[in-house]
Design an enzyme around this catalytic site. Structure first.
Site, PDB file in Angstrom:
ATOM      1  N   HIS A  84       0.834  -1.209   0.000  1.00  0.00           N
ATOM      2  CA  HIS A  84       0.000   0.000   0.000  1.00  0.00           C
ATOM      3  C   HIS A  84       0.863   1.251   0.000  1.00  0.00           C
ATOM      4  CE1 HIS A  84       0.451   1.030   4.366  1.00  0.00           C
ATOM      5  NE2 HIS A  84       0.548  -0.282   4.522  1.00  0.00           N
ATOM      6  N   ASP A  86      -0.300   4.433   0.984  1.00  0.00           N
ATOM      7  CA  ASP A  86      -0.645   5.470   1.950  1.00  0.00           C
ATOM      8  C   ASP A  86       0.137   5.278   3.245  1.00  0.00           C
ATOM      9  OD1 ASP A  86      -2.299   3.116   2.384  1.00  0.00           O
ATOM     10  OD2 ASP A  86      -3.419   4.292   3.856  1.00  0.00           O
ATOM     11  N   ASP A 147       6.341   1.923   6.209  1.00  0.00           N
ATOM     12  CA  ASP A 147       5.036   1.263   6.182  1.00  0.00           C
ATOM     13  C   ASP A 147       4.131   2.074   5.260  1.00  0.00           C
ATOM     14  OD1 ASP A 147       2.698  -0.104   6.669  1.00  0.00           O
ATOM     15  OD2 ASP A 147       2.433   0.671   8.700  1.00  0.00           O
ATOM     16  N   GLU A 181      -4.949   1.664   3.031  1.00  0.00           N
ATOM     17  CA  GLU A 181      -4.793   0.537   3.957  1.00  0.00           C
ATOM     18  C   GLU A 181      -4.801   1.009   5.396  1.00  0.00           C
ATOM     19  OE1 GLU A 181      -2.582  -2.402   6.491  1.00  0.00           O
ATOM     20  OE2 GLU A 181      -2.162  -0.292   6.088  1.00  0.00           O
ATOM     21  N   GLU A 182      -4.169   2.157   5.639  1.00  0.00           N
ATOM     22  CA  GLU A 182      -4.008   2.622   7.014  1.00  0.00           C
ATOM     23  C   GLU A 182      -5.334   3.030   7.660  1.00  0.00           C
ATOM     24  OE1 GLU A 182      -1.544   2.130   8.668  1.00  0.00           O
ATOM     25  OE2 GLU A 182       0.229   2.105   7.392  1.00  0.00           O
ATOM     26  N   HIS A 386       4.644   4.084  12.174  1.00  0.00           N
ATOM     27  CA  HIS A 386       3.616   5.062  12.537  1.00  0.00           C
ATOM     28  C   HIS A 386       4.138   6.096  13.531  1.00  0.00           C
ATOM     29  CE1 HIS A 386       0.017   2.165  11.497  1.00  0.00           C
ATOM     30  NE2 HIS A 386       0.993   2.139  10.591  1.00  0.00           N
TER      31      HIS A 386
END
Length: 415
Positions: A84, A86, A147, A181-182, A386
């Protein structure tokens, strides 16, 4: 800088993380932020340049899909690789990656010039694993975006490597680069029929060796509370303080079952938003558990607390709305464990110890697997995701491509 096997991988990753692609949980558009689509269009140009085929967007316009055709003369199952674009709910504006060459495995890494934010092995022991590696960190003001831009860079570099080395035999490989996705909605728009793989992997895990096929069952709950506001001087017997009802509601849940007090397969209720005033309030919870029966019991427990408070008040002032988000990947993969075994064997062939454990979260693979495409999760390299303390080892990213190549080799040889 220590030598890396795949020379385009690190420059590609550094380029990607500088592009802001944070998804927006408050948006009603698909994808949730136009920056994600803009980035996918740039990747579309890059996929054309390196020579991939059938480059297209899915019908919903949320995934960039592409094909690397087989170069063998017999039928080989088609592998899908998914990542992903995002990034998560943390500052992602003006990402400025820092490179730490030949890290000694013990020193603190100062992220910002003022020294306010430091990556220290005393606080982040995982750093000790990376002695001699090239680390990519943040500058302390943003997340990094490993990520999952590490996964995006790894998949594209893997395909580029196969195109540039036609002597390596491979079956058809499908890639899917997705959005949102997030915020948990990206895979809702993924359709296996459009993708065309027999099985797939999300390249979206953490450190070296992670192989994940067990996730939480997940739901989102909104608790709406209707109060009654009157002057505090005459409040007795009349005022109903919505904020106090919210406190009572939360305190009625098991004290231990919070994200910050649980680990392993322990589930939780996570209160992550509480807003309002005397007249009205709203709370939002994440409900998580690996066990499906206990997961359902947790949802019923929230409703039971609301019912009990309403019964005490003699009227309905607390309303709970629950929506399921995703389910345990293990339940969808239990009849397709050969997909997990392929990745496990590839890692063992490369002297990488598979690190298999229950994920305290979810992946797009959860939703995709329940749609009929078996999709466990492979490591992509990121640590402390994150957050401003996110970092990744360039050597670990290299090893991801090693594993993908070995999986491809086993897939060709075994079929």
């Amino acid at each position: 800088m220590a030598s890396l096997k795949y020379e385009n991988l690190l420059p590609r990753f550094l380029k990607y993380v500088k592009v802001e692609t944070r998804s927006n949980p408050n948006s009603d558009t698909i994808p949730s932020d136009p920056k994600e689509l803009d980035f996918l269009k740039e990747l579309e140009k890059e996929l054309n340049e390196i020579g991939l085929s059938d480059i297209r967007f899915n019908k919903a316009g949320t995934y960039l899909l592409a094909t690397l055709p087989s170069n063998v003369d017999h039928d080989v199952p088609t592998i899908g690789l998914i990542a992903h674009v995002d990034t998560a709910d943390f500052n992602a504006h003006n990402v400025n990656p820092q490179i730490v060459e030949d890290y000694d495995g013990s020193s603190d890494i100062q992220l910002d010039q003022d020294g306010e934010f430091v990556l220290s092995p005393s606080e982040f022991p995982s750093l000790k694993k990376y002695q001699g590696d090239t680390l990519v960190t943040t500058d302390g003001s943003t997340l990094l975006g490993a990520d999952d831009k590490s996964g995006v860079a790894e998949i594209i570099t893997f395909c580029e490597y196969l195109i540039n080395h036609p002597e390596i035999k491979h079956g058809t490989i499908q890639i899917g680069l997705g959005t949102d996705e997030e915020i948990g909605i990206g895979a809702e728009h993924f359709e296996p029929e459009e993708f065309g793989a027999d099985f797939a992997y999300t390249v979206d895990g953490g450190p070296l060796g992670e192989l994940e096929y067990e996730t939480f069952n997940a739901a989102h709950a909104v608790v709406d509370i209707k109060g009654k506001n009157v002057h505090t001087g005459v409040a007795k017997g009349t005022m109903i303080n919505a904020l106090q009802l919210g406190i009572d509601f939360h305190n009625s849940l098991p004290d231990h079952d919070r994200a910050e007090r649980t680990e392993g397969r322990e589930g939780f209720f996570h209160l992550y938003k509480f807003s309002g005033e005397v007249d009205s309030a709203q709370m939002e919870y994440l409900i998580r558990d690996h066990d499906k029966d206990i997961f359902n019991e947790r949802k019923h427990a929230l409703e039971a607390v609301a019912d009990d408070i309403n019964a005490q008040l003699g009227e309905d002032r607390v309303k709970v709305t629950i929506n399921d988000q995703y389910y345990n990947l293990r339940d969808a993969l239990k009849d397709h464990m050969e997909v997990v075994e392929l990745a496990k064997q590839a890692m063992e062939d490369l002297d990488i110890k598979p690190d298999i454990y229950p994920v305290r979260g979810g992946t797009d693979g959860s939703t995709i697997s329940y749609k009929g495409l078996p999709t466990p999760n492979l490591f992509a390299g990121g640590e402390n995701m994150h957050s401003r303390f996110e970092y990744v080892s360039a050597q670990t990213m290299d090893r991801v491509i090693d594993v993908l190549l070995e999986m491809n080799k086993l897939n060709v040889e075994n079929n």
